[in-house]
Write a protein that holds these residues in place. Sequence first.
Motif, PDB file in Angstrom:
ATOM      1  N   ALA A 135       0.823  -1.215   0.000  1.00 45.85           N
ATOM      2  CA  ALA A 135       0.000   0.000   0.000  1.00 45.85           C
ATOM      3  C   ALA A 135       0.854   1.261   0.000  1.00 45.85           C
ATOM      4  CB  ALA A 135      -0.930  -0.015   1.202  1.00 45.85           C
ATOM      5  N   ARG A 136       1.948   1.246   0.759  1.00 48.39           N
ATOM      6  CA  ARG A 136       2.820   2.426   0.795  1.00 48.39           C
ATOM      7  C   ARG A 136       3.390   2.725  -0.589  1.00 48.39           C
ATOM      8  NH1 ARG A 136       5.300   3.955   5.946  1.00 48.39           N
ATOM      9  NH2 ARG A 136       4.245   2.880   7.663  1.00 48.39           N
ATOM     10  N   HIS A 137       3.750   1.682  -1.317  1.00 49.40           N
ATOM     11  CA  HIS A 137       4.283   1.867  -2.667  1.00 49.40           C
ATOM     12  C   HIS A 137       3.230   2.507  -3.568  1.00 49.40           C
ATOM     13  CE1 HIS A 137       6.547   1.178  -6.316  1.00 49.40           C
ATOM     14  NE2 HIS A 137       5.606   0.389  -6.804  1.00 49.40           N
ATOM     15  N   LEU A 138       1.988   2.061  -3.474  1.00 49.31           N
ATOM     16  CA  LEU A 138       0.922   2.624  -4.295  1.00 49.31           C
ATOM     17  C   LEU A 138       0.668   4.090  -3.937  1.00 49.31           C
ATOM     18  CD1 LEU A 138      -1.590  -0.376  -4.308  1.00 49.31           C
ATOM     19  CD2 LEU A 138      -0.092   0.366  -6.168  1.00 49.31           C
ATOM     20  N   VAL A 139       0.780   4.425  -2.663  1.00 53.65           N
ATOM     21  CA  VAL A 139       0.630   5.827  -2.266  1.00 53.65           C
ATOM     22  C   VAL A 139       1.775   6.664  -2.846  1.00 53.65           C
ATOM     23  CG1 VAL A 139       0.615   7.432  -0.313  1.00 53.65           C
ATOM     24  CG2 VAL A 139      -0.684   5.305  -0.188  1.00 53.65           C
ATOM     25  N   ALA A 140       2.991   6.125  -2.817  1.00 50.56           N
ATOM     26  CA  ALA A 140       4.132   6.829  -3.418  1.00 50.56           C
ATOM     27  C   ALA A 140       3.898   7.058  -4.907  1.00 50.56           C
ATOM     28  CB  ALA A 140       5.416   6.033  -3.199  1.00 50.56           C
ATOM     29  N   LEU A 141       3.350   6.049  -5.591  1.00 52.17           N
ATOM     30  CA  LEU A 141       3.041   6.203  -7.011  1.00 52.17           C
ATOM     31  C   LEU A 141       2.018   7.309  -7.229  1.00 52.17           C
ATOM     32  CD1 LEU A 141       2.774   2.490  -8.288  1.00 52.17           C
ATOM     33  CD2 LEU A 141       4.759   4.001  -8.290  1.00 52.17           C
ATOM     34  N   ALA A 142       1.032   7.374  -6.343  1.00 48.80           N
ATOM     35  CA  ALA A 142       0.004   8.409  -6.462  1.00 48.80           C
ATOM     36  C   ALA A 142       0.611   9.799  -6.352  1.00 48.80           C
ATOM     37  CB  ALA A 142      -1.065   8.204  -5.387  1.00 48.80           C
ATOM     38  N   VAL A 146      -4.708  10.848 -13.142  1.00 47.36           N
ATOM     39  CA  VAL A 146      -3.638   9.898 -12.828  1.00 47.36           C
ATOM     40  C   VAL A 146      -4.271   8.570 -12.456  1.00 47.36           C
ATOM     41  CG1 VAL A 146      -1.662   9.390 -11.337  1.00 47.36           C
ATOM     42  CG2 VAL A 146      -2.189  11.771 -11.930  1.00 47.36           C
ATOM     43  N   ILE A 147      -3.824   7.499 -13.096  1.00 43.11           N
ATOM     44  CA  ILE A 147      -4.271   6.148 -12.776  1.00 43.11           C
ATOM     45  C   ILE A 147      -3.089   5.389 -12.197  1.00 43.11           C
ATOM     46  CG2 ILE A 147      -5.277   4.001 -13.625  1.00 43.11           C
ATOM     47  CD1 ILE A 147      -7.196   6.304 -13.894  1.00 43.11           C
ATOM     48  N   VAL A 148      -3.263   4.828 -11.002  1.00 47.49           N
ATOM     49  CA  VAL A 148      -2.176   4.170 -10.280  1.00 47.49           C
ATOM     50  C   VAL A 148      -2.423   2.674 -10.212  1.00 47.49           C
ATOM     51  CG1 VAL A 148      -1.028   3.954  -8.040  1.00 47.49           C
ATOM     52  CG2 VAL A 148      -1.667   6.213  -8.897  1.00 47.49           C
ATOM     53  N   THR A 149      -1.387   1.890 -10.515  1.00 48.11           N
ATOM     54  CA  THR A 149      -1.434   0.445 -10.365  1.00 48.11           C
ATOM     55  C   THR A 149      -0.008  -0.060 -10.224  1.00 48.11           C
ATOM     56  OG1 THR A 149      -2.245  -1.641 -11.319  1.00 48.11           O
ATOM     57  CG2 THR A 149      -1.340  -0.020 -12.845  1.00 48.11           C
ATOM     58  N   GLU A 150       0.163  -1.297  -9.817  1.00 46.78           N
ATOM     59  CA  GLU A 150       1.519  -1.855  -9.750  1.00 46.78           C
ATOM     60  C   GLU A 150       1.949  -2.324 -11.130  1.00 46.78           C
ATOM     61  OE1 GLU A 150       2.282  -5.303 -10.065  1.00 46.78           O
ATOM     62  OE2 GLU A 150       0.209  -5.689 -10.601  1.00 46.78           O
ATOM     63  N   GLY A 151       3.241  -2.619 -11.280  1.00 45.09           N
ATOM     64  CA  GLY A 151       3.822  -2.818 -12.602  1.00 45.09           C
ATOM     65  C   GLY A 151       3.316  -3.990 -13.410  1.00 45.09           C
ATOM     66  N   PHE A 152       2.904  -5.075 -12.757  1.00 42.87           N
ATOM     67  CA  PHE A 152       2.435  -6.258 -13.486  1.00 42.87           C
ATOM     68  C   PHE A 152       1.148  -5.954 -14.245  1.00 42.87           C
ATOM     69  CE2 PHE A 152       0.152 -10.285 -13.858  1.00 42.87           C
ATOM     70  CZ  PHE A 152       1.128 -11.111 -14.399  1.00 42.87           C
ATOM     71  N   SER A 153       0.137  -5.478 -13.524  1.00 43.37           N
ATOM     72  CA  SER A 153      -1.133  -5.174 -14.179  1.00 43.37           C
ATOM     73  C   SER A 153      -1.004  -3.950 -15.090  1.00 43.37           C
ATOM     74  CB  SER A 153      -2.222  -4.933 -13.132  1.00 43.37           C
ATOM     75  OG  SER A 153      -1.851  -3.922 -12.219  1.00 43.37           O
ATOM     76  N   GLY A 154      -0.139  -3.019 -14.727  1.00 43.89           N
ATOM     77  CA  GLY A 154       0.054  -1.832 -15.562  1.00 43.89           C
ATOM     78  C   GLY A 154       0.635  -2.166 -16.916  1.00 43.89           C
ATOM     79  N   ASN A 155       1.606  -3.080 -16.937  1.00 46.64           N
ATOM     80  CA  ASN A 155       2.214  -3.469 -18.206  1.00 46.64           C
ATOM     81  C   ASN A 155       1.230  -4.239 -19.071  1.00 46.64           C
ATOM     82  OD1 ASN A 155       4.145  -5.573 -19.864  1.00 46.64           O
ATOM     83  ND2 ASN A 155       5.095  -3.576 -19.578  1.00 46.64           N
ATOM     84  N   ILE A 156       0.413  -5.089 -18.463  1.00 50.31           N
ATOM     85  CA  ILE A 156      -0.613  -5.817 -19.215  1.00 50.31           C
ATOM     86  C   ILE A 156      -1.608  -4.837 -19.820  1.00 50.31           C
ATOM     87  CG2 ILE A 156      -2.577  -7.382 -18.999  1.00 50.31           C
ATOM     88  CD1 ILE A 156      -0.967  -8.972 -16.964  1.00 50.31           C
ATOM     89  N   ALA A 157      -2.039  -3.851 -19.030  1.00 52.88           N
ATOM     90  CA  ALA A 157      -2.977  -2.854 -19.538  1.00 52.88           C
ATOM     91  C   ALA A 157      -2.391  -2.089 -20.716  1.00 52.88           C
ATOM     92  CB  ALA A 157      -3.364  -1.884 -18.419  1.00 52.88           C
ATOM     93  N   LEU A 158      -1.120  -1.728 -20.609  1.00 52.29           N
ATOM     94  CA  LEU A 158      -0.457  -0.998 -21.691  1.00 52.29           C
ATOM     95  C   LEU A 158      -0.396  -1.821 -22.969  1.00 52.29           C
ATOM     96  CD1 LEU A 158       1.294   1.399 -22.733  1.00 52.29           C
ATOM     97  CD2 LEU A 158       3.281   0.146 -21.851  1.00 52.29           C
ATOM     98  N   LYS A 159       0.067  -3.069 -22.861  1.00 55.38           N
ATOM     99  CA  LYS A 159       0.208  -3.914 -24.048  1.00 55.38           C
ATOM    100  C   LYS A 159      -1.154  -4.229 -24.656  1.00 55.38           C
ATOM    101  CE  LYS A 159       4.603  -3.901 -23.708  1.00 55.38           C
ATOM    102  NZ  LYS A 159       5.396  -5.000 -23.175  1.00 55.38           N
ATOM    103  N   ALA A 160      -2.169  -4.409 -23.807  1.00 56.56           N
ATOM    104  CA  ALA A 160      -3.518  -4.671 -24.313  1.00 56.56           C
ATOM    105  C   ALA A 160      -4.055  -3.468 -25.076  1.00 56.56           C
ATOM    106  CB  ALA A 160      -4.458  -5.025 -23.162  1.00 56.56           C
ATOM    107  N   ALA A 161      -3.820  -2.275 -24.560  1.00 58.05           N
ATOM    108  CA  ALA A 161      -4.293  -1.063 -25.235  1.00 58.05           C
ATOM    109  C   ALA A 161      -3.572  -0.850 -26.562  1.00 58.05           C
ATOM    110  CB  ALA A 161      -4.088   0.149 -24.327  1.00 58.05           C
TER     111      ALA A 161
END
Length: 353
Positions: free
Chosen positions: A155-162, A229-244
């Motif tokens: 959770a702390r990492h996601l807050v830092a990303l935000a 701003v849309i925040v997510t961790e790298g695994f799901s973020g990379n999948i979303a990017l490649k899918a788009a």
Amino acid sequence: MLSKVRIALDAMGGDVGAPVVIPGAAILLARHPDIEFLLVGDRAKIEPELDKHPALKAASRIIHTDVAVSMEDKPSQALRRGRKKASMWLAIEAVKKGEADVVVSAGNTGALVAMARFCLRMLPGIDRPALAAIWPTLRGESVVLDLGATIGGDARHLVALAVMGAAMASVHFNLTRPKVGLLNIGVEEMKGHEEIREAAEMLRTMNLPQLDYVGFVEGDGIGKGLADVIVTEGFSGNIALKAAEGTSRQMLEVLRSAMASSWLSRIGYLFARGAFQTLREKLDPRKSNGSVLLGLNGVVVKSHGGTDAEGFAYAVDVGYEMARYDLLTKINQMLNRDGGALTSVPTAQEAVS
């Protein structure tokens, strides 16, 4: 605001190297004459390309090395073999030494993350870097992160990303308080993994003045532009990017085939040619090229390895904007405002108690 923006380019990075990097730099120089380039790579490969662009040649300096990080190298191998010799390392090091304001590379992503993290170090309060990109939406554009710099995160990492994503959005979109959402499988509070729910509770509790937390956003909400701003961790973020990216290419191919399927379709295309051109430009992945590696004590931009000169120019343009409007200072200000955004983050147990 900087009077001159100094950009270090990894001229050996990517699938092609100098034949893409050099003309890409020339394209951007025509848009922004206030740029000075530091071209890092094999002089024998750079100079023939540079001779084709006199204006760029006058605004550039070459740092020679014939060592390049391959696209197949593992990050640990690249760091061990290429440290202090490879074009990627020397370009990053130019930022550390203050010779450049930003570095742009189309090279191996894992190697770039590892080298940048080792050379530049992380900002205080940030544990891991994140790749953030400008994402086209129905309402304009949004910043999306992390797109694959690291996998997983509490959770702390996601807050830092935000916080970092909000800083980037405030620079790129000129917003005082960007709207921030957490990518999730639903908008209800009970949906998603525990760390996502904890991050949401933290952001609500902290009520940071530098961002407006708007809640969970589902996958289709990215394209709708439901948040700046849309925040997510790298695994799901990379999948979303490649899918788009794959979906946009699929749509363009289906459209191209449909327009050529009959004489009536061809006639219809002539009447709607302007609208189709607008769609093609909106879905052009080159115009979304360039991800910023946030969390480092320096500005690093990653370009797609297989892009062309026009696409590379867009990536360098992202770096130009982030350096010119001092993204790093903005992030530091947000991290340290009101006693420090991240030092005030409660523990997971405190946040949910």
